[in-house]
Design a protein around this motif. Structure first.
Motif, PDB file in Angstrom:
ATOM      1  N   SER A  72       0.835  -1.199   0.000  1.00 52.67           N
ATOM      2  CA  SER A  72       0.000   0.000   0.000  1.00 52.67           C
ATOM      3  C   SER A  72       0.869   1.248   0.000  1.00 52.67           C
ATOM      4  O   SER A  72       1.927   1.272   0.631  1.00 52.67           O
ATOM      5  CB  SER A  72      -0.911   0.026   1.229  1.00 52.67           C
ATOM      6  OG  SER A  72      -1.862  -1.007   1.192  1.00 52.67           O
ATOM      7  N   PRO A  73       0.442   2.300  -0.683  1.00 53.72           N
ATOM      8  CA  PRO A  73       1.207   3.547  -0.701  1.00 53.72           C
ATOM      9  C   PRO A  73       1.107   4.255   0.655  1.00 53.72           C
ATOM     10  O   PRO A  73       0.330   3.847   1.529  1.00 53.72           O
ATOM     11  CB  PRO A  73       0.518   4.347  -1.801  1.00 53.72           C
ATOM     12  CG  PRO A  73      -0.885   3.837  -1.820  1.00 53.72           C
ATOM     13  CD  PRO A  73      -0.789   2.373  -1.486  1.00 53.72           C
ATOM     14  N   ALA A 107      -5.717   8.440   1.395  1.00 52.80           N
ATOM     15  CA  ALA A 107      -4.468   8.471   0.639  1.00 52.80           C
ATOM     16  C   ALA A 107      -3.660   9.680   1.071  1.00 52.80           C
ATOM     17  O   ALA A 107      -4.216  10.746   1.386  1.00 52.80           O
ATOM     18  CB  ALA A 107      -4.756   8.526  -0.858  1.00 52.80           C
ATOM     19  N   ALA A 108      -2.341   9.539   1.123  1.00 56.12           N
ATOM     20  CA  ALA A 108      -1.474  10.641   1.547  1.00 56.12           C
ATOM     21  C   ALA A 108      -1.740  11.874   0.690  1.00 56.12           C
ATOM     22  O   ALA A 108      -1.736  11.800  -0.539  1.00 56.12           O
ATOM     23  CB  ALA A 108      -0.013  10.228   1.448  1.00 56.12           C
ATOM     24  N   GLY A 109      -1.995  13.003   1.336  1.00 56.03           N
ATOM     25  CA  GLY A 109      -2.237  14.245   0.625  1.00 56.03           C
ATOM     26  C   GLY A 109      -3.678  14.482   0.242  1.00 56.03           C
ATOM     27  O   GLY A 109      -4.009  15.569  -0.254  1.00 56.03           O
ATOM     28  N   ALA A 110      -4.552  13.500   0.446  1.00 50.18           N
ATOM     29  CA  ALA A 110      -5.961  13.692   0.104  1.00 50.18           C
ATOM     30  C   ALA A 110      -6.585  14.703   1.061  1.00 50.18           C
ATOM     31  O   ALA A 110      -6.201  14.799   2.221  1.00 50.18           O
ATOM     32  CB  ALA A 110      -6.704  12.367   0.176  1.00 50.18           C
ATOM     33  N   PRO A 111      -7.561  15.481   0.600  1.00 52.91           N
ATOM     34  CA  PRO A 111      -8.213  16.451   1.495  1.00 52.91           C
ATOM     35  C   PRO A 111      -8.963  15.745   2.616  1.00 52.91           C
ATOM     36  O   PRO A 111      -9.408  14.594   2.461  1.00 52.91           O
ATOM     37  CB  PRO A 111      -9.160  17.208   0.565  1.00 52.91           C
ATOM     38  CG  PRO A 111      -9.392  16.289  -0.587  1.00 52.91           C
ATOM     39  CD  PRO A 111      -8.119  15.525  -0.765  1.00 52.91           C
ATOM     40  N   ALA A 112      -9.106  16.450   3.731  1.00 52.27           N
ATOM     41  CA  ALA A 112      -9.806  15.875   4.882  1.00 52.27           C
ATOM     42  C   ALA A 112     -11.259  15.569   4.562  1.00 52.27           C
ATOM     43  O   ALA A 112     -11.895  14.749   5.244  1.00 52.27           O
ATOM     44  CB  ALA A 112      -9.703  16.814   6.074  1.00 52.27           C
ATOM     45  N   GLY A 134      -2.784  -5.902   5.777  1.00 52.69           N
ATOM     46  CA  GLY A 134      -3.376  -6.635   4.670  1.00 52.69           C
ATOM     47  C   GLY A 134      -2.836  -6.126   3.351  1.00 52.69           C
ATOM     48  O   GLY A 134      -2.228  -5.052   3.280  1.00 52.69           O
ATOM     49  N   PRO A 135      -3.063  -6.858   2.260  1.00 56.24           N
ATOM     50  CA  PRO A 135      -2.640  -6.387   0.941  1.00 56.24           C
ATOM     51  C   PRO A 135      -3.455  -5.177   0.528  1.00 56.24           C
ATOM     52  O   PRO A 135      -4.537  -4.925   1.068  1.00 56.24           O
ATOM     53  CB  PRO A 135      -2.924  -7.593   0.032  1.00 56.24           C
ATOM     54  CG  PRO A 135      -4.007  -8.336   0.738  1.00 56.24           C
ATOM     55  CD  PRO A 135      -3.750  -8.152   2.210  1.00 56.24           C
ATOM     56  N   VAL A 136      -2.941  -4.419  -0.435  1.00 61.23           N
ATOM     57  CA  VAL A 136      -3.616  -3.183  -0.840  1.00 61.23           C
ATOM     58  C   VAL A 136      -5.044  -3.459  -1.313  1.00 61.23           C
ATOM     59  O   VAL A 136      -5.942  -2.623  -1.147  1.00 61.23           O
ATOM     60  CB  VAL A 136      -2.793  -2.459  -1.926  1.00 61.23           C
ATOM     61  CG1 VAL A 136      -2.736  -3.287  -3.214  1.00 61.23           C
ATOM     62  CG2 VAL A 136      -3.349  -1.069  -2.194  1.00 61.23           C
ATOM     63  N   SER A 137      -5.284  -4.630  -1.878  1.00 66.09           N
ATOM     64  CA  SER A 137      -6.624  -4.955  -2.372  1.00 66.09           C
ATOM     65  C   SER A 137      -7.598  -5.275  -1.247  1.00 66.09           C
ATOM     66  O   SER A 137      -8.814  -5.301  -1.458  1.00 66.09           O
ATOM     67  CB  SER A 137      -6.555  -6.152  -3.333  1.00 66.09           C
ATOM     68  OG  SER A 137      -6.003  -7.283  -2.669  1.00 66.09           O
ATOM     69  N   GLY A 138      -7.085  -5.510  -0.052  1.00 65.84           N
ATOM     70  CA  GLY A 138      -7.962  -5.863   1.069  1.00 65.84           C
ATOM     71  C   GLY A 138      -7.459  -5.331   2.389  1.00 65.84           C
ATOM     72  O   GLY A 138      -7.616  -5.995   3.420  1.00 65.84           O
TER      73      GLY A 138
END
Length: 239
Positions: free
Chosen positions: A30-31, A74-79, A103-107
């Motif tokens: 995950s990012p 996501a990092a940087g996404a607005p609140a 968990g993996p990014v898909s789950g």
């Protein structure tokens, strides 16, 4: 290193009035993410950990007992963005918790772990979190003690009491083996985290609590209680 004092570390024998919460990113593919935590129903006043990358954990944060929500964006996404995932849980006084994205990014999911705060006399406690996707299962040993056998990705083991000593922690997986020297002192609590490294396994050991009063390591006095704006905790640091 010096152990920061928690709000409950006074000489008075009364029970602690606060609980403690830390947040972690343990989803290997995950990012980076922004982690928001706030009293349940008060989303307008969050404490935010920004740009939290895989393998990072915040310090413990002292919080008033009650129900809290954790939301991941996501990092940087607005609140105002809809969270990718969220969860709610209840904090009890004198109790510590780790809220981990795992968990993996898909789950990926948020899991709330209750961190142990008491230790059998003269012993140390240790548990294992398996957060490596590159290794299907991992066996972890501390000297003669097997802490986890063929542990699959995702779950955390229960705490195991071990004799305090300096010993080798050994990690065996299908595509690698590694070891590191770790000292577990009496009256301490630890979490060993198995991570994906750039080549093979990467392992870190975290101290959960220490001392006769068993206070969490890294406790800070910002808290989430009340409705006034609070300063955000320091940026997360590697496990």
């Amino acid at each position: 290193s010096q152990v920061p004092s928690s709000p409950a570390a006074s000489a008075a024998p009364s029970a602690p009035r606060d609980g403690w919460v830390r947040c972690a990113h343990l989803s290997p593919n995950s990012p980076p993410m922004d982690i928001y935590m706030y009293p349940f129903g008060l989303a307008s006043n969050p404490t935010v950990l920004r740009h939290v990358s895989y393998g990072s954990v915040s310090e413990y944060m002292a919080v008033s007992p009650g129900q809290y929500s954790v939301a991941i964006r996501a990092a940087g996404a607005p609140a105002s963005a809809v969270p990718l995932i969220s969860t709610s849980f209840t904090v009890s006084a004198g109790t510590a918790y780790t809220v981990a994205g795992i968990g993996p990014v898909s789950g990926v999911r948020l899991e709330t772990l209750k961190d142990q705060m008491t230790v059998p006399m003269g012993k140390a406690l240790v548990r294992v979190i398996q957060a490596s996707l590159k290794n299907f299962s991992v066996t972890v040993s501390y000297g003669p003690n097997v802490l986890a056998r063929q542990l699959a990705f995702g779950p955390a083991t229960s705490y195991l009491a071990v004799s305090p000593s300096s010993n080798m922690v050994q990690f065996d997986a299908s595509n690698g083996h590694t070891a590191m020297s770790v000292k577990f002192a009496a009256d301490t609590v630890h979490t060993i985290v198995v991570l994906d490294g750039s080549s093979g396994l990467k392992v870190d050991a975290l101290t959960d609590a220490v001392g006769s009063k068993m206070m969490p390591m890294g406790g800070v006095n910002t808290g989430f209680g009340g409705t006034e704006p609070r300063p955000s905790p320091a940026d997360p640091v590697p496990w």
